[in-house]
Structures are given as C-alpha cells and as structure tokens.
Motif scaffolding. Structure first.
Motif, PDB file in Angstrom:
ATOM      1  N   ASN A 188       0.465  -1.578  -0.216  1.00  0.00           N
ATOM      2  CA  ASN A 188      -0.223  -0.324   0.220  1.00  0.00           C
ATOM      3  C   ASN A 188       0.671   1.343   0.023  1.00  0.00           C
ATOM      4  OD1 ASN A 188       0.694   0.488   2.703  1.00  0.00           O
ATOM      5  ND2 ASN A 188      -1.049   0.799   3.465  1.00  0.00           N
ATOM      6  N   THR A 189       2.329   0.839   0.250  1.00  0.00           N
ATOM      7  CA  THR A 189       2.938   2.194   0.406  1.00  0.00           C
ATOM      8  C   THR A 189       3.430   2.804  -1.278  1.00  0.00           C
ATOM      9  OG1 THR A 189       4.378   1.582   2.473  1.00  0.00           O
ATOM     10  CG2 THR A 189       5.405   3.507   0.538  1.00  0.00           C
ATOM     11  N   LEU A 190       3.008   1.371  -1.673  1.00  0.00           N
ATOM     12  CA  LEU A 190       3.995   1.721  -3.418  1.00  0.00           C
ATOM     13  C   LEU A 190       2.515   1.963  -3.620  1.00  0.00           C
ATOM     14  CD1 LEU A 190       5.294   1.650  -6.231  1.00  0.00           C
ATOM     15  CD2 LEU A 190       4.571  -0.858  -6.398  1.00  0.00           C
ATOM     16  N   ASP A 191       1.488   1.828  -3.698  1.00  0.00           N
ATOM     17  CA  ASP A 191      -0.329   2.286  -4.171  1.00  0.00           C
ATOM     18  C   ASP A 191      -0.502   3.779  -4.351  1.00  0.00           C
ATOM     19  OD1 ASP A 191      -0.969   0.021  -4.497  1.00  0.00           O
ATOM     20  OD2 ASP A 191      -1.637  -0.735  -3.221  1.00  0.00           O
ATOM     21  N   VAL A 192       0.237   4.347  -2.866  1.00  0.00           N
ATOM     22  CA  VAL A 192       0.264   6.141  -2.494  1.00  0.00           C
ATOM     23  C   VAL A 192       1.192   6.849  -3.179  1.00  0.00           C
ATOM     24  CG1 VAL A 192       1.137   7.108  -0.475  1.00  0.00           C
ATOM     25  CG2 VAL A 192      -0.626   5.521  -0.311  1.00  0.00           C
ATOM     26  N   PHE A 193       2.410   6.379  -3.568  1.00  0.00           N
ATOM     27  CA  PHE A 193       3.372   6.695  -4.414  1.00  0.00           C
ATOM     28  C   PHE A 193       2.500   7.034  -5.939  1.00  0.00           C
ATOM     29  CE2 PHE A 193       6.314   6.668  -0.915  1.00  0.00           C
ATOM     30  CZ  PHE A 193       6.460   8.574  -0.548  1.00  0.00           C
ATOM     31  N   MET A 194       2.570   5.720  -5.980  1.00  0.00           N
ATOM     32  CA  MET A 194       1.164   5.901  -7.386  1.00  0.00           C
ATOM     33  C   MET A 194       0.389   6.512  -7.407  1.00  0.00           C
ATOM     34  SD  MET A 194       4.046   3.557  -9.291  1.00  0.00           S
ATOM     35  CE  MET A 194       2.954   3.731 -11.142  1.00  0.00           C
ATOM     36  N   LYS A 195      -0.447   6.794  -7.263  1.00  0.00           N
ATOM     37  CA  LYS A 195      -1.783   7.538  -7.193  1.00  0.00           C
ATOM     38  C   LYS A 195      -0.921   9.085  -6.969  1.00  0.00           C
ATOM     39  CE  LYS A 195      -5.430   8.928  -4.864  1.00  0.00           C
ATOM     40  NZ  LYS A 195      -7.150   8.515  -3.640  1.00  0.00           N
ATOM     41  N   GLN A 196       0.352   9.316  -6.097  1.00  0.00           N
ATOM     42  CA  GLN A 196       0.509  10.701  -6.312  1.00  0.00           C
ATOM     43  C   GLN A 196       1.102  11.119  -7.643  1.00  0.00           C
ATOM     44  OE1 GLN A 196       1.444  10.664  -1.615  1.00  0.00           O
ATOM     45  NE2 GLN A 196       3.248  10.941  -2.868  1.00  0.00           N
ATOM     46  N   LEU A 197       2.216   9.695  -8.072  1.00  0.00           N
ATOM     47  CA  LEU A 197       2.370  10.158  -9.144  1.00  0.00           C
ATOM     48  C   LEU A 197       1.862  10.652 -10.361  1.00  0.00           C
ATOM     49  CD1 LEU A 197       5.234  10.327 -10.410  1.00  0.00           C
ATOM     50  CD2 LEU A 197       5.078   7.442 -10.598  1.00  0.00           C
ATOM     51  N   ARG A 198       1.283   9.617 -10.428  1.00  0.00           N
ATOM     52  CA  ARG A 198      -0.267   9.491 -11.104  1.00  0.00           C
ATOM     53  C   ARG A 198      -1.389  10.588 -11.910  1.00  0.00           C
ATOM     54  NH1 ARG A 198      -3.138   4.912 -10.790  1.00  0.00           N
ATOM     55  NH2 ARG A 198      -2.200   3.453 -13.117  1.00  0.00           N
ATOM     56  N   THR A 199      -1.286  11.914 -10.189  1.00  0.00           N
ATOM     57  CA  THR A 199      -1.759  12.663 -10.468  1.00  0.00           C
ATOM     58  C   THR A 199      -0.737  13.777 -11.125  1.00  0.00           C
ATOM     59  OG1 THR A 199      -3.059  12.086  -8.606  1.00  0.00           O
ATOM     60  CG2 THR A 199      -2.656  14.109  -9.021  1.00  0.00           C
ATOM     61  N   LYS A 200      -0.022  13.564 -10.891  1.00  0.00           N
ATOM     62  CA  LYS A 200       1.070  14.890 -11.219  1.00  0.00           C
ATOM     63  C   LYS A 200       1.447  14.586 -12.764  1.00  0.00           C
ATOM     64  CE  LYS A 200       3.445  15.362  -6.798  1.00  0.00           C
ATOM     65  NZ  LYS A 200       4.338  15.310  -6.310  1.00  0.00           N
ATOM     66  N   VAL A 201       1.520  13.537 -12.985  1.00  0.00           N
ATOM     67  CA  VAL A 201       2.091  13.076 -14.513  1.00  0.00           C
ATOM     68  C   VAL A 201       0.903  13.572 -15.259  1.00  0.00           C
ATOM     69  CG1 VAL A 201       2.517  10.945 -16.698  1.00  0.00           C
ATOM     70  CG2 VAL A 201       3.524  11.559 -13.898  1.00  0.00           C
ATOM     71  N   ASP A 202      -0.835  12.723 -15.615  1.00  0.00           N
ATOM     72  CA  ASP A 202      -2.100  12.544 -15.809  1.00  0.00           C
ATOM     73  C   ASP A 202      -3.172  13.221 -15.748  1.00  0.00           C
ATOM     74  OD1 ASP A 202      -0.635  10.314 -17.144  1.00  0.00           O
ATOM     75  OD2 ASP A 202      -1.218   8.515 -16.551  1.00  0.00           O
ATOM     76  N   ASP A 203      -2.744  14.075 -14.888  1.00  0.00           N
ATOM     77  CA  ASP A 203      -4.187  14.787 -14.590  1.00  0.00           C
ATOM     78  C   ASP A 203      -4.126  15.687 -15.071  1.00  0.00           C
ATOM     79  OD1 ASP A 203      -5.963  13.096 -12.677  1.00  0.00           O
ATOM     80  OD2 ASP A 203      -5.157  14.688 -10.815  1.00  0.00           O
ATOM     81  N   GLY A 204      -5.339  16.234 -16.138  1.00  0.00           N
ATOM     82  CA  GLY A 204      -5.290  17.100 -16.978  1.00  0.00           C
ATOM     83  C   GLY A 204      -4.527  17.209 -18.624  1.00  0.00           C
ATOM     84  N   ALA A 205      -4.028  15.358 -18.969  1.00  0.00           N
ATOM     85  CA  ALA A 205      -3.720  15.468 -20.014  1.00  0.00           C
ATOM     86  C   ALA A 205      -4.730  14.320 -20.889  1.00  0.00           C
ATOM     87  CB  ALA A 205      -2.521  15.089 -19.993  1.00  0.00           C
ATOM     88  N   SER A 206      -4.419  14.669 -22.103  1.00  0.00           N
ATOM     89  CA  SER A 206      -5.876  14.054 -22.437  1.00  0.00           C
ATOM     90  C   SER A 206      -5.151  11.845 -23.031  1.00  0.00           C
ATOM     91  CB  SER A 206      -5.367  14.453 -24.441  1.00  0.00           C
ATOM     92  OG  SER A 206      -4.504  14.579 -24.728  1.00  0.00           O
ATOM     93  N   GLU A 207      -3.649  12.083 -22.680  1.00  0.00           N
ATOM     94  CA  GLU A 207      -3.128  10.536 -22.571  1.00  0.00           C
ATOM     95  C   GLU A 207      -2.798  10.425 -21.376  1.00  0.00           C
ATOM     96  OE1 GLU A 207      -0.544   8.915 -26.402  1.00  0.00           O
ATOM     97  OE2 GLU A 207      -0.042  10.599 -25.292  1.00  0.00           O
ATOM     98  N   LYS A 208      -3.565   9.496 -21.585  1.00  0.00           N
ATOM     99  CA  LYS A 208      -2.678   8.479 -20.227  1.00  0.00           C
ATOM    100  C   LYS A 208      -1.677   7.957 -20.165  1.00  0.00           C
ATOM    101  CE  LYS A 208      -6.331  10.467 -18.225  1.00  0.00           C
ATOM    102  NZ  LYS A 208      -6.278  12.440 -17.474  1.00  0.00           N
TER     103      LYS A 208
END
Length: 225
Positions: A188-208
């Motif tokens: 779950n530690t990895l899950d937390v970081f992946m969620k944060q990273l996905r928010t920073k990288v993919d939020d607002g982008a048309s291509e995930k």
C-alpha cells in the motif's frame, strides 16, 4: 553506496562482500551472468563489480548487454586474465575499469570510488515518452511543457518506469528498484506513491501514460493496456 557483485567463485564473492560491507557499502550478489544482468537491469546501483568469466554469460557480454539497455552504472571488471587483448575487449564492451586478480583491497576500493565519480554516458541521461520528459542529471521532469514537482521517491519510480517503457513492471520490481533490493516495503506504500505520481503526470492530459495492470503491477505506455 549500493554495489552489485557478479562473481561465480563463492569464496571470492564472500570475501568481496565482507570487505565492501566493512567499508559501509550495501552489497547485493549474483553468481551467474544472466542473474547479474537481470539484477543490474532491474535495480539501481552506484557500481558493479563484474567477474570476466561467468557461467551462462561471460562478463564481457553482460557489460555489453547493460550498455545496449542504456544502463550506465559504472562497471569494474575483475579477471585473472591480463592479456592486452582482454583489457581492450573489456573496455570496448562498456567496462569503466579493469582490475586483474590477485589485487589489493585498497586498490579495489580506490578504483570503485574513481569510477563512481565519473559522469554516466549520454545515452542514459535523458528519457522521453510522448510529451513526458525526465532528466536524471538535473532531476527535472515535465509533461507537455509543464514542470512536474516530484518528490525523490516519485522521481525514482518514474525514472525506473521510463527505463522500461511499455513493460509490465511487477510491484516487487518497482519496490526493489526504489527502496532497495533487500528492503521490506508494504504494497500500500507503493500504491500511495503511484496515486500521487499519476495525479502529477496524467491529470489534465488527454493521453494517460501510467496504467495499472491488475494482478501484476504497473506500466508506462502511450498505449492503454
């Protein structure tokens, strides 16, 4: 410093490990060429101590495969052979330095310090996928021209994923690469970081770009899973 030893002689490997650990280094060992290649590709190290003669794949081929895979970790090759042609072969395969057995440990330590201070080759200094860019030299990351403010751990996760584009990376592979080959980290530690990273990288982008592969792990790809 995290150091990988690839040595098939168990006695020599143990001697090297104990000597380096007394110097306060963290050491991981492999005993065959293919095993050493897989660990070196999958986990970050500051230096690799690589024997020339290994079962499965010799040290020259291991070094060549690592460089072709854009792994720029400094390599010190150990060998009982001191023919000039072998030295040339080692250096041509991507080895940074060459030490002939038997050797003094003080020389070994000095050579490891020296190669670890050298800048990595240009081929491994910059990563790009679609409009996502990452520069390990400056720890800078951007998406579509927008600067990404990443923590150290987020940066290491993204760097590891960009080293293996389009590959399905198992959760344990990512954990080992970022937190250490011999560390215990909760999923779950990895899950937390992946969620944060996905928010920073993919939020607002048309291509995930960051995709969850259920039951396996994660994948960085411009093509959805």
């Amino acid at each position: 410093m995290r150091i990988l030893i690839v040595e098939d002689d168990r006695k020599m490997a143990l001697i090297l490990r104990e000597a380096l650990e007394r110097q306060m280094h963290r050491v991981v060992s492999a005993s065959t060429g293919p095993e050493g290649l897989e660990i070196a590709r999958s986990h970050p190290f500051e230096a690799i101590v690589l024997d020339a003669m290994l079962p499965g794949m010799d040290g020259f081929r291991v070094a060549q495969n690592l460089r072709e895979s854009k792994v720029a970790t400094p390599i010190l090759m150990l060998t009982a052979r001191d023919a000039k042609s072998d030295v040339v072969m080692g250096l041509d395969s991507g080895v940074d330095d060459y030490l002939t057995k038997p050797f003094a440990f003080q020389e070994l330590f000095a050579r490891i310090r020296a190669i670890s201070r050298r800048p990595p080759t240009e081929a491994a200094l910059y990563f790009e996928m679609a409009d996502l860019k990452l520069d390990p030299r400056t720890h800078a990351a951007s998406r579509g021209g927008r600067t990404l403010s990443l923590t150290r751990t987020e940066f290491l996760i993204l760097e590891f994923m960009m080293k293996h584009p389009a590959s399905v990376l198992r959760r344990e592979e990512i954990i080992n690469a970022v937190w250490g080959y011999e560390e215990t980290v909760e999923n779950n530690t990895l899950d937390v970081f992946m969620k944060q990273l996905r928010t920073k990288v993919d939020d607002g982008a048309s291509e995930k770009l960051i995709h969850t592969v259920r039951g396996f792990g994660y994948r960085l790809s411009a093509v959805a899973c």
